[in-house]
Design a protein around this motif. Structure first.
Motif: not given
Length: 155
Positions: A7-10, A77-79, A135-136
């Motif tokens: 989870l990353k804050e932009l 992928d919905g993820q 997850n990239y």
């Protein structure tokens, strides 16, 4: 597999880039004491959001009111996905708001249903926040999706 979901804050710059790239969002207002969410086509420029609307519930709930505006994208992928939320004040653009009104009212605001005779509303942001989750893997292929999926150059 084996990739960790994050989870990353932009950053403010990333949020502004997503707002500028998008054309479809959701406007949240309070009307008759109830929260309502409306889809809108919009334009983001000079740090404000503008959209056209008719003189109905959306305009009544937004004019001179605090609102929220949201755009997002989801990978097939919905993820994995991202979201940008703007909180601010909305105003119908009229000549009473100053000399810039005519420039804003004649802007090429995208809209499937509206034309230049409809009211123009501007949202002046008080806060802009964004997040991405997922997850990239480095080999990920991001496909366009409605609403727009914007792939970051850092991937």
């Amino acid at each position: 597999m084996g990739e960790k979901t994050t989870l990353k804050e932009l950053t403010a710059s990333e949020c502004a880039g997503l707002l500028a790239a998008g054309r479809f969002g959701r406007l949240a207002v309070i009307a008759d004491g109830q929260p309502l969410i409306f889809p809108v086509n919009y334009l983001y420029r000079d740090g404000v959001i503008v959209f056209r609307t008719n003189r109905g519930t959306k305009l009544a709930g937004a004019d001179y009111a605090r609102v929220a505006f949201e755009i997002d994208g989801v990978h097939p992928d919905g993820q994995t996905g991202w979201s940008v939320v703007v909180r601010g004040r909305a105003y119908e653009v009229t000549e009473a708001l100053g000399g810039n009104a005519e420039t804003v009212k004649t802007a090429a605001i995208p809209s499937a249903l509206r034309d230049e005779t409809d009211a123009v509303v501007e949202i002046i942001p008080e806060s802009v926040t964004g997040r991405e989750i997922g997850n990239y893997p480095s080999s990920a292929s991001f496909a366009p999706l409605d609403p727009v999926w914007v792939d970051w150059p850092h991937r």
